[in-house]
Motif scaffolding. Structure first.
Motif, PDB file in Angstrom:
ATOM      1  N   ALA A  97      64.504  22.580  48.382  1.00  0.00           N
ATOM      2  CA  ALA A  97      65.567  22.450  49.382  1.00  0.00           C
ATOM      3  C   ALA A  97      65.833  20.987  49.707  1.00  0.00           C
ATOM      4  O   ALA A  97      66.992  20.554  49.801  1.00  0.00           O
ATOM      5  CB  ALA A  97      65.179  23.216  50.645  1.00  0.00           C
ATOM      6  N   ALA A  98      64.750  20.211  49.877  1.00  0.00           N
ATOM      7  CA  ALA A  98      64.911  18.785  50.163  1.00  0.00           C
ATOM      8  C   ALA A  98      65.560  18.064  48.990  1.00  0.00           C
ATOM      9  O   ALA A  98      66.404  17.173  49.170  1.00  0.00           O
ATOM     10  CB  ALA A  98      63.547  18.157  50.482  1.00  0.00           C
ATOM     11  N   PHE A  99      65.183  18.472  47.774  1.00  0.00           N
ATOM     12  CA  PHE A  99      65.769  17.867  46.577  1.00  0.00           C
ATOM     13  C   PHE A  99      67.269  18.152  46.512  1.00  0.00           C
ATOM     14  O   PHE A  99      68.078  17.250  46.243  1.00  0.00           O
ATOM     15  CB  PHE A  99      65.058  18.414  45.343  1.00  0.00           C
ATOM     16  CG  PHE A  99      65.734  18.084  44.040  1.00  0.00           C
ATOM     17  CD1 PHE A  99      65.570  16.839  43.459  1.00  0.00           C
ATOM     18  CD2 PHE A  99      66.516  19.026  43.386  1.00  0.00           C
ATOM     19  CE1 PHE A  99      66.182  16.534  42.247  1.00  0.00           C
ATOM     20  CE2 PHE A  99      67.134  18.727  42.185  1.00  0.00           C
ATOM     21  CZ  PHE A  99      66.972  17.482  41.617  1.00  0.00           C
ATOM     22  N   ALA A 100      67.646  19.398  46.748  1.00  0.00           N
ATOM     23  CA  ALA A 100      69.061  19.764  46.694  1.00  0.00           C
ATOM     24  C   ALA A 100      69.858  19.004  47.747  1.00  0.00           C
ATOM     25  O   ALA A 100      70.970  18.521  47.483  1.00  0.00           O
ATOM     26  CB  ALA A 100      69.214  21.277  46.897  1.00  0.00           C
ATOM     27  N   GLN A 104      61.651  16.336  41.479  1.00  0.00           N
ATOM     28  CA  GLN A 104      62.062  16.687  42.837  1.00  0.00           C
ATOM     29  C   GLN A 104      61.394  15.803  43.883  1.00  0.00           C
ATOM     30  O   GLN A 104      62.051  15.221  44.747  1.00  0.00           O
ATOM     31  CB  GLN A 104      61.748  18.158  43.108  1.00  0.00           C
ATOM     32  CG  GLN A 104      62.636  19.128  42.352  1.00  0.00           C
ATOM     33  CD  GLN A 104      62.252  20.573  42.595  1.00  0.00           C
ATOM     34  OE1 GLN A 104      61.285  20.867  43.292  1.00  0.00           O
ATOM     35  NE2 GLN A 104      63.002  21.494  42.014  1.00  0.00           N
ATOM     36  N   LEU A 105      60.072  15.685  43.791  1.00  0.00           N
ATOM     37  CA  LEU A 105      59.361  14.952  44.833  1.00  0.00           C
ATOM     38  C   LEU A 105      59.563  13.450  44.725  1.00  0.00           C
ATOM     39  O   LEU A 105      59.538  12.749  45.735  1.00  0.00           O
ATOM     40  CB  LEU A 105      57.869  15.302  44.781  1.00  0.00           C
ATOM     41  CG  LEU A 105      57.560  16.714  45.289  1.00  0.00           C
ATOM     42  CD1 LEU A 105      56.100  17.060  45.060  1.00  0.00           C
ATOM     43  CD2 LEU A 105      57.889  16.836  46.771  1.00  0.00           C
ATOM     44  N   VAL A 106      59.774  12.934  43.512  1.00  0.00           N
ATOM     45  CA  VAL A 106      60.054  11.499  43.378  1.00  0.00           C
ATOM     46  C   VAL A 106      61.341  11.142  44.106  1.00  0.00           C
ATOM     47  O   VAL A 106      61.412  10.149  44.837  1.00  0.00           O
ATOM     48  CB  VAL A 106      60.139  11.104  41.887  1.00  0.00           C
ATOM     49  CG1 VAL A 106      60.751   9.721  41.727  1.00  0.00           C
ATOM     50  CG2 VAL A 106      58.759  11.110  41.261  1.00  0.00           C
ATOM     51  N   ILE A 107      62.386  11.943  43.914  1.00  0.00           N
ATOM     52  CA  ILE A 107      63.673  11.653  44.554  1.00  0.00           C
ATOM     53  C   ILE A 107      63.566  11.762  46.073  1.00  0.00           C
ATOM     54  O   ILE A 107      64.041  10.894  46.809  1.00  0.00           O
ATOM     55  CB  ILE A 107      64.753  12.604  44.012  1.00  0.00           C
ATOM     56  CG1 ILE A 107      65.038  12.273  42.536  1.00  0.00           C
ATOM     57  CG2 ILE A 107      66.029  12.505  44.836  1.00  0.00           C
ATOM     58  CD1 ILE A 107      66.020  13.206  41.870  1.00  0.00           C
ATOM     59  N   VAL A 108      62.920  12.810  46.546  1.00  0.00           N
ATOM     60  CA  VAL A 108      62.832  13.024  47.997  1.00  0.00           C
ATOM     61  C   VAL A 108      62.057  11.899  48.679  1.00  0.00           C
ATOM     62  O   VAL A 108      62.475  11.354  49.703  1.00  0.00           O
ATOM     63  CB  VAL A 108      62.181  14.393  48.291  1.00  0.00           C
ATOM     64  CG1 VAL A 108      61.894  14.538  49.782  1.00  0.00           C
ATOM     65  CG2 VAL A 108      63.096  15.520  47.820  1.00  0.00           C
TER      66      VAL A 108
END
Length: 661
Positions: A92-95, A526-530
């Motif tokens: 969800a955070a990634f999106a 995902q987690l790298v971007i967030v």
């Protein structure tokens, strides 16, 4: 112009000349009184301060260590206990981040590159990353070699063959027809775009700002040291500065963990091919990470850093050797034609690639999230780690040399390596060679390329060794940098602190892999971007803070004084004597000289070079003799025999092999 106007102008000029002559004849009677500067030295004459000339007491920063440690350990525990919940929240955070902040990452990448080019080609580019007259610590050849080392790593083997092939088979939206000649060149250009000038500009920004703060202004090797002119000393040393260091640690943790996870995926693919077993599951990848983490802990606590660094140097040679093997045993003629063409395509399509965003449609936004935004976030998260490394090897170089060298040299070398690896995989795919298919996992493409080369049945074993050494050295080096950030800039942080960050890093890698299921790369992305979002904002603030520092640099002041003095003198000289005049330094009336536009007594110019003791209390200092009023002398490191020169992280490339490329 009328006769009356010409007569009036001539009279004004004559009056000005007479006034100037009267002023010149009376200046000798003026008593020059030097303003009250710290240590009785004008801010334009300060030669700079090195970090090793300052007096500071290093200790563990409880705030930074506690907050960053608690947050990251809590995340690891959450990932182990409830991986499904973490996966849901991270997705969800990634999106949200990619849908709403993709423009931010694109803007940061563009702004940083433009800002650094402006600094490099402006008068600021002449400022040294060190004291006046200080020569570079390393020769140009050694410096270039270490920058080259910083550009070689896991990406050449993991993304080098797979990424261009992916773009060739599935081109970016609204570009070219799949598997066409145009798609081939655009695939290489897109890869260069992600790994080239913009990526290295991010590293150069952090590295240049840190090197300037440490070797020109005498501050600690901390991210927060960059912001003293922006936040003020009290806030830079207080919670605001500690928050910057916490963001740097978190970004480094997740960025490095992603690289470690990718290394584990590549090792798993290699083990699967070498052993002949089916594709390994994430559980086996986790076991690989745990085994390699044990190797990292042994290297960190046993003091065998010199051996690890020798292995790191060997790794670089082996990686270059692997690329050379692919060039000479692969489609050599095709690659020699492709390399310059791909470079020109990159230069020609750069602005088009920079302009892609959500405004081009949902399909483009999805592509950007999976590739471009992910890469910008990854480079941002790696910038504290790689930036501090290249700062430590660049002491004594001018800002112009540093910025242009850091942006251009590693990028150019990577263009060659990626052109060889990516061009070979595309050529083999087009030729229909065994094992080359469009739906292969990225970790398998490289080994499929090796399978189609003659005489290299032994090479997969070498690759597994290279990847294993990469994992250990990168974990070791990144943990040291995070230990520095948590220890107020101590360049030799305590071993237990280093081991702690290494364990947390491995734990995050395990969690990231567990989120991706069969396509483990998704969890890593995902987690790298967030986690890179807060540090993206920090990167923009670094630009502002560094500009503020450079504006008050002693060399900038001297340049400003020279411009004012020469400009006024030339106008006066031509007006009074035509072609026959010379310049002479004489005392001017207050407010009428070269520094009339500068308040040289302002704290922006003077506060930074006031020397203090370990408790922050002002101490007298003689800039001509280098003597402290209380007799304190800086510690001089004991000389090491020549054969030990490679044991320093600067000389060995240690830290370089921990870069994701």
């Amino acid at each position: 112009m009328s006769e009356d106007q010409r007569s009036s102008r001539k009279k004004l000029a004559d009056d000005a000349r007479r006034a100037g002559r009267r002023a010149g004849s009376s200046l000798g009677s003026l008593d020059y009184q030097r303003p009250k500067y710290p240590h009785d030295i004008h801010p334009a004459l300060v030669p700079g301060i090195s970090i090793d000339e300052q007096r500071r007491r290093y200790s563990l920063s409880k705030t930074v260590f506690a907050l960053a440690g608690v947050l990251t350990v809590a995340f690891v525990i959450w990932g182990v206990v409830d991986s499904a919940g973490v996966a849901e929240v991270s997705a969800a955070a990634f999106a949200w981040a990619t849908g709403n902040l993709g423009w931010l990452f694109n803007s940061v990448a563009i702004i940083i590159l433009v800002a650094l080019l402006i600094i490099a080609f402006s008068p600021y580019g002449r400022i040294p990353l060190g004291k006046d007259g200080e020569t570079p610590e390393f020769s140009t050849f050694a410096w270039v070699a270490m920058l080259f080392a910083a550009g070689i790593g896991i990406g050449v083997l993991f993304f080098g063959p797979s990424e261009p092939l992916t773009y060739f088979v599935s081109p970016p939206p609204l570009t070219n027809e799949a598997e066409s000649t145009e798609a081939l060149h655009r695939a290489m250009a897109q890869t260069y775009f992600h790994w080239g000038f913009h990526a290295w500009a991010m590293y150069a920004l952090v590295g240049g700002a840190v090197a300037y703060a440490a070797y020109r202004r005498g501050r600690s090797l901390l991210m927060s040291s960059i912001f003293r002119s922006l936040f003020g000393a009290r806030h830079a040393d207080g919670f605001a500065g500690k928050l910057v260091d916490i963001f740097a640690i978190i970004a480094t943790l997740f960025g490095t963990a992603a690289a470690l996870g990718i290394a584990a995926m590549q090792i798993g693919a290699g083990v699967s091919i070498v052993s002949g077993v089916d594709e390994l599951t994430n559980t086996v990848l986790v076991v690989i990470i745990l085994v390699l983490t044990v190797g990292f802990i042994i290297s960190a606590v046993s003091g065998v850093a010199r051996g690890i660094r020798y292995l790191s140097s060997i790794n670089i040679v082996l990686t270059v050797g692997i690329v050379g093997v692919v060039l000479f045993l692969g489609p050599t003629l095709f690659l020699m034609n492709l390399l310059p063409s791909a470079m020109m395509e990159y230069m020609g399509s750069m602005f088009d690639m920079m302009g892609r965003s959500l405004s081009w449609g949902e399909e483009t936004q999805t592509y950007q999230s999976a590739w471009t935004v992910y890469y910008w976030a990854w480079w941002i998260s790696w910038s504290p780690f790689v930036g501090i490394f290249i700062a430590r090897i660049s002491r004594g170089r001018t800002i112009r040399q540093f910025l242009l060298g850091t942006i251009l040299i590693p990028s150019s070398l990577l263009f060659i390596a990626y052109g060889i690896m990516g061009g070979t995989s595309i050529w083999m795919y087009r030729e229909g060679m065994p094992g080359m298919s469009a739906d292969m996992a990225p970790a398998q493409v490289f080994f499929a390329v090796l399978d189609n080369l003659p005489y290299v049945g032994w090479l997969p074993f070498v690759v597994i060794v290279v990847l294993s050494i990469f994992f250990i050295t990168s974990a070791d080096s990144a943990s040291v940098v995070m230990g520095m950030l948590a220890s107020n800039g101590d360049q030799n942080p305590r071993r237990w602190v280093v081991v702690f960050w290494g364990l947390v890093m491995s734990g995050i890698a395990v969690v990231m892999l567990s989120l991706g299921d069969a396509t483990a790369l998704e969890g890593l992305q995902q987690l790298v971007i967030v986690t890179a979002v807060p540090f993206a904002l920090v990167m923009l603030l670094i630009i502002v803070a560094w500009f503020r520092d450079l504006r008050t640099d002693p060399l900038t002041l001297r340049h400003l004084y020279a411009q004012n003095a020469v400009s006024k003198a030339v106008v006066e000289g031509v007006d009074r004597f035509g072609d026959d005049f010379a310049l002479q330094v004489v005392q001017a009336r207050p407010g009428g000289g070269a520094g009339a536009e500068v308040d040289s007594e302002h704290e922006n110019y003077t506060s930074w070079y006031q020397r203090t003791d370990e408790d922050g209390d002002p101490v007298g200092y003689d800039y001509e003799t280098g003597e402290w009023a209380d007799g304190w002398k800086p510690e001089t490191p004991a000389e090491e025999p020549p054969e030990d020169s490679s044991s320093s992280p600067e000389a060995s490339g240690d830290g370089a092999d921990g870069k994701p490329v």
